[in-house]
Design an enzyme around this catalytic site. Structure first.
Site, PDB file in Angstrom:
ATOM      1  CB  SER A 155      -0.852  -0.005   1.275  1.00 19.60           C
ATOM      2  OG  SER A 155      -1.469   1.250   1.472  1.00 19.60           O
ATOM      3  CE1 TYR A 168      -4.194  -2.277   5.200  1.00 19.95           C
ATOM      4  CE2 TYR A 168      -3.166  -0.187   4.595  1.00 19.95           C
ATOM      5  CZ  TYR A 168      -3.806  -1.357   4.229  1.00 19.95           C
ATOM      6  OH  TYR A 168      -4.057  -1.610   2.899  1.00 19.95           O
TER       7      TYR A 168
HETATM    8  N1  LIG Z   1      -8.859  -0.474  -1.138  1.00 15.94           N
HETATM    9  C1  LIG Z   1      -7.841   0.336  -0.940  1.00 15.94           C
HETATM   10  O1  LIG Z   1      -7.990   1.560  -0.924  1.00 15.94           O
HETATM   11  C2  LIG Z   1      -6.449  -0.227  -0.755  1.00 15.94           C
HETATM   12  C3  LIG Z   1      -5.378   0.667  -0.738  1.00 15.94           C
HETATM   13  C4  LIG Z   1      -4.089   0.184  -0.602  1.00 15.94           C
HETATM   14  C5  LIG Z   1      -3.890  -1.173  -0.493  1.00 15.94           C
HETATM   15  N2  LIG Z   1      -4.933  -2.031  -0.513  1.00 15.94           N
HETATM   16  C6  LIG Z   1      -4.660  -3.453  -0.395  1.00 15.94           C
HETATM   17  O2  LIG Z   1      -5.218  -4.124  -1.509  1.00 15.94           O
HETATM   18  C7  LIG Z   1      -5.509  -5.478  -1.144  1.00 15.94           C
HETATM   19  C8  LIG Z   1      -6.929  -5.840  -1.564  1.00 15.94           C
HETATM   20  O3  LIG Z   1      -7.835  -5.075  -0.812  1.00 15.94           O
HETATM   21  P1  LIG Z   1      -9.299  -4.663  -1.344  1.00 15.94           P
HETATM   22  O4  LIG Z   1      -9.281  -3.208  -1.508  1.00 15.94           O
HETATM   23  O5  LIG Z   1      -9.674  -5.522  -2.489  1.00 15.94           O
HETATM   24  O6  LIG Z   1     -10.162  -4.995  -0.032  1.00 15.94           O
HETATM   25  P2  LIG Z   1     -11.298  -6.095   0.252  1.00 15.94           P
HETATM   26  O7  LIG Z   1     -11.603  -5.938   1.706  1.00 15.94           O
HETATM   27  O8  LIG Z   1     -12.395  -5.965  -0.724  1.00 15.94           O
HETATM   28  O9  LIG Z   1     -10.573  -7.484  -0.035  1.00 15.94           O
HETATM   29  C9  LIG Z   1      -9.818  -8.173   0.922  1.00 15.94           C
HETATM   30  C10 LIG Z   1     -10.152  -9.637   0.825  1.00 15.94           C
HETATM   31  O10 LIG Z   1      -9.316 -10.347   1.765  1.00 15.94           O
HETATM   32  C11 LIG Z   1     -10.124 -11.322   2.393  1.00 15.94           C
HETATM   33  N3  LIG Z   1      -9.565 -11.713   3.695  1.00 15.94           N
HETATM   34  C12 LIG Z   1      -9.593 -11.031   4.861  1.00 15.94           C
HETATM   35  N4  LIG Z   1      -9.025 -11.762   5.831  1.00 15.94           N
HETATM   36  C13 LIG Z   1      -8.612 -12.919   5.262  1.00 15.94           C
HETATM   37  C14 LIG Z   1      -7.940 -14.077   5.739  1.00 15.94           C
HETATM   38  N5  LIG Z   1      -7.593 -14.218   7.040  1.00 15.94           N
HETATM   39  N6  LIG Z   1      -7.657 -15.075   4.864  1.00 15.94           N
HETATM   40  C15 LIG Z   1      -8.023 -14.971   3.572  1.00 15.94           C
HETATM   41  N7  LIG Z   1      -8.676 -13.909   3.058  1.00 15.94           N
HETATM   42  C16 LIG Z   1      -8.960 -12.906   3.901  1.00 15.94           C
HETATM   43  C17 LIG Z   1     -11.494 -10.671   2.519  1.00 15.94           C
HETATM   44  O11 LIG Z   1     -12.503 -11.638   2.753  1.00 15.94           O
HETATM   45  C18 LIG Z   1     -11.614  -9.952   1.184  1.00 15.94           C
HETATM   46  O12 LIG Z   1     -12.200 -10.774   0.208  1.00 15.94           O
HETATM   47  C19 LIG Z   1      -5.229  -5.571   0.339  1.00 15.94           C
HETATM   48  O13 LIG Z   1      -3.929  -6.110   0.547  1.00 15.94           O
HETATM   49  C20 LIG Z   1      -5.268  -4.132   0.798  1.00 15.94           C
HETATM   50  O14 LIG Z   1      -4.530  -3.937   1.991  1.00 15.94           O
HETATM   51  C21 LIG Z   1      -6.214  -1.583  -0.639  1.00 15.94           C
END
Ligand SMILES: NC(=O)c1ccc[n+]([C@@H]2O[C@H](COP(=O)([O-])OP(=O)(O)OC[C@H]3O[C@@H](n4cnc5c(N)ncnc54)[C@H](O)[C@@H]3O)[C@@H](O)[C@H]2O)c1
Length: 258
Positions: A155, A168
């Site tokens: 991130s 985080y």
């Molecule tokens: N959305 C944002 O703004 C953003 C920004 C920077 C980084 N990210 C990163 O991008 C990645 C994807 O995030 P997203 O935005 O799609 O969020 P999201 O919450 O939609 O997806 C995360 C997924 O991880 C799954 N998950 C949670 N705990 C788990 C576990 N113990 N085992 C297996 N699966 C598990 C959830 O069920 C979900 O499907 C993450 O690593 C997040 O930190 C997101």
């Protein structure tokens, strides 16, 4: 289990239209959000994908919608035994693994002094222990084949301080560090890179964040999951064959300056 869609089978060897033809990918947390969109992009690029998540119903639906190019495996990334089962299932279904995307994560915004050690441990278990176990479990199968590409979703909170992101952010900085060590140790057969998304329009984005974040981003909007998926496709494919140990920032310019 058969190989890819009609279009990708017709495409045969990897090429511009099917850069992942013949490749197999495991994506954690791919029942929704960026993981789901990345899975769909990889299949369109010719890959077979193992969708994994703790959201079994949603994950199974995503896999079913992708036909014979995808399978679903319930996988809690904190669980070493579940990782072993996923790799065994990969071996049985596909006989190989080329791409691992460590995407699953949890997130909250809370000032450091209001956070607590139990929640710190809970977050690190998903966001750092998860990718660590994934690398350990998956690398042997990758090495039995043609090597591979590991993509760790960090991130911009892993490269810059954001208020409320002490816990985080710590995990995302650590994931970048671990990725670079893995890149050193696993070269040349396995490449390891990070993607650093900015604020992306996904279920993870806290309510009310969209307007504030858009205003502070040079591109003037949130990112979309498909824009992260394109980065993942680049790092997964031979187009990035000389790229390892690096960070691909996809943030609409938000870390560029004030
Ligand atoms: N959305 C944002 O703004 C953003 C920004 C920077 C980084 N990210 C990163 O991008 C990645 C994807 O995030 P997203 O935005 O799609 O969020 P999201 O919450 O939609 O997806 C995360 C997924 O991880 C799954 N998950 C949670 N705990 C788990 C576990 N113990 N085992 C297996 N699966 C598990 C959830 O069920 C979900 O499907 C993450 O690593 C997040 O930190 C997101």
């Amino acid at each position: 289990m058969t190989g890819g869609t009609e279009a990708t089978r017709a495409a045969g060897a990897p090429g511009p239209l099917a850069p992942l033809a013949g490749k197999v990918a495991l994506i954690t947390g791919s029942a929704r959000g960026q993981g789901e969109v990345t899975a769909r992009r990889f299949v369109a690029a010719g890959a077979q994908v193992m969708i994994t998540d703790i959201l079994a119903g949603e994950g199974a639906k995503v896999a079913a919608s992708l036909g014979d190019a995808a399978v679903f495996q319930e996988l809690d990334v904190r669980d070493e035994t579940a990782w072993a089962a996923a790799v065994a299932a990969l071996r049985a279904s596909f006989g190989r693994l080329d791409v691992l995307v460590n995407n699953a994560a949890i997130h909250w915004i809370r000032p450091l002094l209001e956070d607590n050690a139990a929640d710190l441990d809970r977050l690190l278990a998903v966001n750092l222990r998860g990718p660590f176990l994934g690398i350990q479990a998956c690398v042997p199968l990758m090495l039995e084949g043609d090597g591979g590409s590991i993509i760790n979703i960090s991130s911009i909170a892993g490269v810059k301080a954001f208020r409320g992101h002490g816990v985080y952010g710590a995990a995302k900085w650590a994931l970048r560090g671990m990725s670079k060590v893995a890149a050193l140790e696993l070269a040349p057969r396995i490449r390891v890179n990070c993607i650093l998304p900015g604020a992306i329009d996904s279920p993870m984005l806290p309510p009310g964040a969209a307007e504030r974040v858009s205003a502070g981003t040079p591109m003037g909007r949130l990112g979309r999951s498909d824009e992260i998926a394109e980065g993942a496709l680049y790092l997964a494919s031979a187009a990035s064959s000389y790229t390892t140990g690096t960070d691909l920032v996809i943030d609409g310019g938000s870390t560029t300056g004030p």
